[in-house]
Design a protein around this motif. Structure first.
Motif, short mmCIF file in Angstrom:
data_model
loop_
_atom_site.label_atom_id
_atom_site.label_comp_id
_atom_site.label_asym_id
_atom_site.label_seq_id
_atom_site.Cartn_x
_atom_site.Cartn_y
_atom_site.Cartn_z
N LEU A 289 0.82 -1.20 0.00
CA LEU A 289 0.00 0.00 0.00
C LEU A 289 0.86 1.26 0.00
CD1 LEU A 289 -2.84 -1.04 2.48
CD2 LEU A 289 -3.01 -0.74 0.00
N ASP A 290 1.92 1.26 0.80
CA ASP A 290 2.83 2.41 0.81
C ASP A 290 3.43 2.63 -0.57
OD1 ASP A 290 2.32 2.84 3.49
OD2 ASP A 290 4.16 1.88 4.19
N GLU A 291 3.81 1.54 -1.22
CA GLU A 291 4.41 1.65 -2.55
C GLU A 291 3.37 2.10 -3.57
OE1 GLU A 291 7.41 1.99 -5.03
OE2 GLU A 291 7.67 1.30 -2.96
N ALA A 292 2.13 1.64 -3.42
CA ALA A 292 1.06 2.06 -4.33
C ALA A 292 0.81 3.56 -4.22
CB ALA A 292 -0.22 1.28 -4.02
N TRP A 293 0.75 4.07 -2.98
CA TRP A 293 0.57 5.51 -2.81
C TRP A 293 1.73 6.28 -3.42
CZ3 TRP A 293 -3.96 7.25 -2.03
CH2 TRP A 293 -4.87 6.65 -1.14
N ARG A 294 2.95 5.75 -3.26
CA ARG A 294 4.12 6.43 -3.82
C ARG A 294 4.05 6.47 -5.34
NH1 ARG A 294 8.51 6.01 -6.35
NH2 ARG A 294 8.17 3.80 -6.80
N LEU A 295 3.62 5.36 -5.93
CA LEU A 295 3.51 5.31 -7.39
C LEU A 295 2.48 6.30 -7.91
CD1 LEU A 295 3.68 1.49 -8.21
CD2 LEU A 295 5.23 3.27 -9.04
N VAL A 296 1.33 6.36 -7.25
CA VAL A 296 0.30 7.29 -7.68
C VAL A 296 0.81 8.73 -7.56
CG1 VAL A 296 -2.01 8.18 -7.18
CG2 VAL A 296 -1.58 5.73 -7.11
N ARG A 297 1.52 9.02 -6.48
CA ARG A 297 2.04 10.36 -6.27
C ARG A 297 3.08 10.72 -7.34
NH1 ARG A 297 2.88 9.74 -1.41
NH2 ARG A 297 5.02 9.03 -1.42
N ALA A 298 3.92 9.76 -7.69
CA ALA A 298 5.02 10.03 -8.62
C ALA A 298 4.62 9.94 -10.08
CB ALA A 298 6.18 9.07 -8.33
N GLU A 299 3.72 8.98 -10.41
CA GLU A 299 3.45 8.69 -11.81
C GLU A 299 1.99 8.82 -12.21
OE1 GLU A 299 5.15 4.90 -12.86
OE2 GLU A 299 6.90 5.21 -11.57
N GLY A 300 1.11 9.04 -11.23
CA GLY A 300 -0.31 9.18 -11.55
C GLY A 300 -1.05 7.87 -11.41
N GLY B 24 -2.03 14.00 -0.08
CA GLY B 24 -1.38 14.62 -1.23
C GLY B 24 -2.22 14.54 -2.48
N ARG B 25 -1.58 14.81 -3.61
CA ARG B 25 -2.30 14.85 -4.88
C ARG B 25 -2.84 13.49 -5.30
NH1 ARG B 25 0.93 18.81 -9.08
NH2 ARG B 25 1.00 20.67 -7.75
N GLU B 26 -2.35 12.43 -4.68
CA GLU B 26 -2.74 11.10 -5.15
C GLU B 26 -4.20 10.76 -4.87
OE1 GLU B 26 -0.26 11.90 -3.12
OE2 GLU B 26 0.04 10.44 -1.51
N ILE B 27 -4.80 11.27 -3.79
CA ILE B 27 -6.16 10.86 -3.49
C ILE B 27 -7.17 11.42 -4.49
CG2 ILE B 27 -6.61 12.69 -1.78
CD1 ILE B 27 -7.88 9.01 -1.80
N PRO B 28 -7.05 12.67 -4.99
CA PRO B 28 -7.99 13.06 -6.04
C PRO B 28 -7.91 12.15 -7.26
CG PRO B 28 -6.94 15.00 -5.12
CD PRO B 28 -6.22 13.81 -4.56
N GLY B 29 -6.70 11.66 -7.57
CA GLY B 29 -6.57 10.74 -8.70
C GLY B 29 -7.25 9.42 -8.44
N VAL B 30 -7.13 8.92 -7.21
CA VAL B 30 -7.80 7.66 -6.85
C VAL B 30 -9.31 7.85 -6.90
CG1 VAL B 30 -8.22 6.04 -4.96
CG2 VAL B 30 -5.88 6.77 -5.49
#
Length: 211
Positions: A31-42, A118-124
């Motif tokens: 899960l930590d890695e998934a959040w990092r990926l979304v934050r870094a790559e969308g 961070g920006r990742e949750i709007p993307g999710v």
């Protein structure tokens, strides 16, 4: 199944055994890695194969935890919702029982939780809308959130009732303002103040039409 960690031999002379992660530890890592990926790559880049590669595990490990990409996104959203709920419950325990205090609490907790992620949750959240299965998950948690807000705010509404239409409008404003703050288009204080005022106005007019 035992919850004790299993020691793995690295096979190198003199090397210390490498501890195999417990299932819950592996899930946390993924899960930590998934959040990092979304934050870094969308969000678009988040596939189970890409997650396996980034986490340094085999694909079957990731599939065992999530099953599908939709399953992974659903878990991420549930984690966000759980964090948001915990923050609100903690703040509520120290809050005054006034409309202004509760509207401020809801606005602050919602915006702060999105910014914390961070920006990742709007993307999710946007990705959830692309699948009927995920949209249903989102609606389920939205219903719980709105009912909680109804209980907190209804005592201050005319006749002690809030219509569902107003609660949906409140939620839409919360998502939009939080997303704008997460993308740097709006300051956090401004987003919270606007959401607070929106909540207060909604309550004072009774939340629109009844459900």
């Amino acid at each position: 199944m035992s919850s004790e960690p299993v020691e793995e031999d690295s096979g190198l002379p003199g090397a210390r055994p490498r501890r195999r992660l417990l299932r819950e530890e592996r899930l946390r890592q993924l899960l930590d890695e998934a959040w990092r990926l979304v934050r870094a790559e969308g969000t678009e880049a988040l596939t189970l194969g890409r997650l396996a590669e980034a986490a340094g595990v085999t694909k079957p490990v990731v599939y065992d935890h999530f099953g599908t990409r939709q399953g992974l996104l659903a878990v991420l959203y549930r984690e966000f919702d759980a964090r948001q709920t915990a923050r609100m419950d903690e703040a509520l325990a120290a809050s005054e029982a006034t409309l202004s205090a509760r509207a401020t609490l809801i606005a602050r907790c919602y915006v702060d939780c999105v910014l914390l992620q961070g920006r990742e949750i709007p993307g999710v959240i946007a990705a959830l809308a692309g699948s009927p299965e995920l949209a249903a998950v989102k609606r389920e948690y939205e219903a719980v959130f709105m009912e909680k807000c109804r209980r907190l705010l209804a005592p201050f509404a005319p006749q002690g009732r809030l219509g569902t239409a107003g609660l949906w409008a409140m939620l839409g404003a919360a998502e939009s303002l939080s997303a704008a703050a997460a993308h740097g288009e709006l300051g956090a204080d401004a987003a919270q103040a606007e959401l607070r005022d929106t909540i207060v106005a909604m309550v004072l007019r009774g939340g629109g039409a009844a459900s």
